[in-house]
Scaffold this active site. Structure first.
Site, short mmCIF file in Angstrom:
data_model
loop_
_atom_site.label_atom_id
_atom_site.label_comp_id
_atom_site.label_asym_id
_atom_site.label_seq_id
_atom_site.Cartn_x
_atom_site.Cartn_y
_atom_site.Cartn_z
N SER A 117 0.44 -1.28 0.12
CA SER A 117 0.15 -0.29 -0.06
C SER A 117 0.67 0.94 0.03
CB SER A 117 -1.25 0.09 1.22
OG SER A 117 -0.21 0.52 2.41
N LYS A 135 -6.56 3.91 8.30
CA LYS A 135 -5.55 4.69 8.53
C LYS A 135 -6.11 6.14 7.80
CE LYS A 135 -3.49 1.71 4.69
NZ LYS A 135 -3.02 0.83 3.39
CA LIG Z 1 0.74 4.10 2.08
#
Ligand SMILES: [Ca+2]
Ligand SMILES: [Ca+2]
Ligand SMILES: [Ca+2]
Ligand SMILES: [Ca+2]
Ligand SMILES: [Ca+2]
Ligand SMILES: [Ca+2]
Ligand SMILES: [Ca+2]
Ligand SMILES: [Ca+2]
Ligand SMILES: [Ca+2]
Ligand SMILES: [Ca+2]
Ligand SMILES: [Ca+2]
Ligand SMILES: [Ca+2]
Lengths: 211, 211, 211, 211, 211, 211
Positions: free
Chosen positions: A95, A138
């Site tokens: 990611s 996140k």
């Molecule tokens: Ca990231």
């Protein structure tokens, strides 16, 4: 965190978002160039998948150097180091792909990175952005850290829409499908205040286009 | 310990602070240069994180060579060896980052290291100093060893303030946020009494600034 | 053992002292040079710490070549092999540091090694000699093997003083703190009877002192 | 076995003696040279100690090339391959040291190897021959295979004397202490019938003796 | 299997015989050359012993290039790839040695391989062919696959004679002791219909025979 | 999936078919070239067999460059990166062989890949296509993803004929035996709309055909 502010004015520093067992957290990606032979160094206890993301990001950048106005000779005359603090914490996963790409693009172009921006998304070699997991955690971490804007894959839009908006009313989202869109948002048009001046050898070999 | 005194007058030797299961202890970092091709050698049973710290420190130094008045050609014409005695004791962690950076900066500039000084702190690629753990134990060890001044990350100030001052009344503390501040404190302006004279090839290739 | 006598007259052969579970024993360190590109080869089933000792010894020698009147070009024009018989016995630890240093200094200078001499001690990159363990067992082994003189770190003096003197009345001890003292004792001023003649390329590149 | 007879007339093939759990056996060591850059290849499922023996043998040969009338340029212009059939049987230990040395010396000098000869012994870097184990089993195996002469370390003489002489009345023994003695016995003064003709570059760089 | 027929007319493709737990089977060895620097690539999930066989075969070929009319410059100007389908099946053992040698000899000489031929046998560095196991199973597999001729080590003749002749009445056998005999049988005198034309640099360095 | 459509118009992107424990799925293979020295990089958590497939595909392409009108100098002047998203999913097996070959052929020729096409099959070094497993699951996955045409080894025809035709009435199949047939189907005759222009050094060395 002061790192997210523009007064840092350092090329190659970009905020990513990681997902750990204790929740989400922000992750700084740092890039640095020094005269050398084109060696890539990765540090910060990066796992194998994260290292492959970095290598993929660099290949993308090399293959699209012209579009980004990067002199291709820099790749073979400078060494690139990408570091992810904190240095003792193991990190892995795909990611950070777009964050690494942005960090590298910034250091090679010496363009400023938009302040208060964070991002998360996998990249592919031809520049697609793929969705990633842990979006809710996140985003909450980004919010706590003072982030104002977040870049995500458009396929992650549904994950954002499941979050209670009262938590994230100060955040704005950019949904993207490819790397071009990421860089257009993340890199400011002007360079950092004290940009590096690359020293490059003159073209010595006579070259021609083969076909 | 006599190693902490200036009459040693050797570039590249800096005192770090380590935290072990039996308490804190001082750790000497030694650097040496010899004619070669820019190879980095690390020894002293260093773990992976500590090796990455050394590599990060070297990248920082290369990217900021001009500011420190280091001729960039030294990096490719001399080999650097960083050793941490005692050679049989395994060592790891990111906290030797600023000590390694200072040791390398001293050997490349041949500037003297301030005597009776110790330090502990993680570095990042762009030169930030990050806080580390085990501050109390490290400071007591430094005190026992005759250290007079200690460099710490400003985020470690709260850890110092928890220590009973009667134990550390002979110590003074420098709190820093970045590598510039570390080097300003740690490196004296003058060189060691018998500095190395670097032998460097003349610039042979015609060079130009690319943009 | 005849190996300890001077009539061997071979550069690079030095007697060390090892400490094993069945007591102390002597350990021969052999070095050899052949035309090449500066490659270092280590053999004799050496452990990681012992290999790091050898690398540290070589770095010290390279950084202090001038003081020892070693032409720096030898390091890049000759390959160095350090072997420790017996080849099937695993060996490790830092205590062969000064022995390896002496062996390398002898082969590069072609100076004779003092006969009937043995030594044990860790080295550091800046040339300090550190104390090591197993002193009693090592000294008894040296005595049995016909050794007459032993070099030790001055911090190991207390370990010698605990030994019953009737066992070691034929031995004399040299206590040292740094590598200079080791080499002054261990290397005779004259070369072996048939010294190697090093073939070195002429300096071809115009060089200048950088600062 | 016909391999032990001189009509094979191939340089670099030497008979060693191995000691396995099912008794002793003979072991052929083969060397071959081909134009290249001085790369050493070892094959035949050799263990780490046996590989170190080969590397030590090659270092000895390089350091003593002149005495054996080997042009030093061969070492960097030809690749050396040492193979020990049968290729699927793991082999290890230091006792093939002198056999490997002899095989290499034969291939570099193109001198014939004495027929009906076998040998076993460890070598050291300075050319000493050390005693090895399993002497009885090795000698009986050599006898069965038609070997007529055996080279052993003089310190293995006592092991031979314990064997019932009726078993080995057709064998003669050579006891040696160093590599010079091995090669004097094992290599015939003349070359094989179709020796290789080495193609070597002219000395191009002006060279001088350094001291 | 059509692979065993000559109308394939491709250099470097040779049929070997493998022995697995479920019986014998045929094994195609493929070699290919492309412009490069002499790199050897092996693929097809080959075990360590089989890789050593390939390396040994290549060393033999390099050392005997002249006899086979192979220009030695090809070895350093072309990369060699040896592949053994099927790519997911692990393969090991020394018995493909002569098959690999023949495949390489064919690709370097561009000579056709005799059709309907299979072979099995270990090679040594000096060109001996050693016997291998599983002969009965291998021969039955060859027969099923339409093989007409088989090359074996002469020491494997006894294994063939134990097979019931009614099973193998269509097969003829070649018993060999060395590689020369293998190649004489396996390689046809003429080249494949569209042979590669090797592009080689002119000899630039003045060379002389050393002795 | 839009990736299967031609409006992507990117060279080097080809759709493969994988077989996993939860059924079949499509697999994108991406290739990219950038100026360099001929280094091959593979990423996407590829297993050992899949990496060998890629290496085999590249060797085939190099050995058949002329037939495909690829300038052989590209192989040593450009680095090739092959990536298989998603980057965190481990992938293995030989069945991506023809997909990788097609991806590489497309990027080196800059020819477009036929849209709505998928393929699965092992390749060998001489260009044969071998059958693979999991055909039913792979085809159903291709159908779900909007694939219109599939390339398979002719030996996999029987596996297709066992599938209920109502499920796959929109799919057409190409059965092939060698790589030539694959590329004829998969690569369109014209280049992508913005093809790379390769920068190649002039031939500097005088060359001749050796024989
Ligand atoms: Ca990231
Ligand atoms: Ca760090
Ligand atoms: Ca040491
Ligand atoms: Ca420290
Ligand atoms: Ca040995
Ligand atoms: Ca010792
Ligand atoms: Ca032997
Ligand atoms: Ca073999
Ligand atoms: Ca394959
Ligand atoms: Ca076979
Ligand atoms: Ca990725
Ligand atoms: Ca596939």
């Amino acid at each position: 965190d002061k790192d997210l502010y523009s007064d840092d004015d350092i090329a190659g520093m970009v905020t990513g978002l990681a997902w750990t067992q204790v929740g989400g957290e922000i992750l700084m990606i740092e890039s640095s160039l020094s005269r050398g032979k084109g060696v890539l160094t990765l540090s910060g206890q990066l796992g194998e998948v994260m290292k492959e993301s970095a290598i993929t990001a660099l290949s993308y950048l090399k293959a699209h150097a012209e579009e980004l106005a990067i002199d291709y000779r820099i790749f073979s005359c400078y060494d690139l180091h990408v570091h992810v603090p904190a240095g003792a914490v193991p990190k892995d996963g795909p990611s950070a792909g777009i964050t690494m790409l942005t960090s590298m693009a910034s250091i090679y172009t010496q363009r400023k990175v938009r302040p208060f921006l964070a991002m998360t998304g996998e990249i592919t070699l031809r520049g697609k952005v793929l969705p990633v997991g842990g979006i809710k955690e996140k985003i909450l971490a980004a919010n706590r850290a003072g982030v104002k804007e977040i870049i995500l894959c458009s396929k992650n839009r549904k994950d954002v829409e499941e979050i209670n908006m009262t938590y994230i009313k100060d955040l704005s989202f950019h949904y993207v499908d490819n790397v071009d869109q990421v860089l257009e948002i993340a890199l400011l048009p002007h360079k950092v205040s004290k940009p590096m001046h690359f020293i490059l050898p003159e073209e010595r070999e006579v070259e021609k286009a083969a076909y």
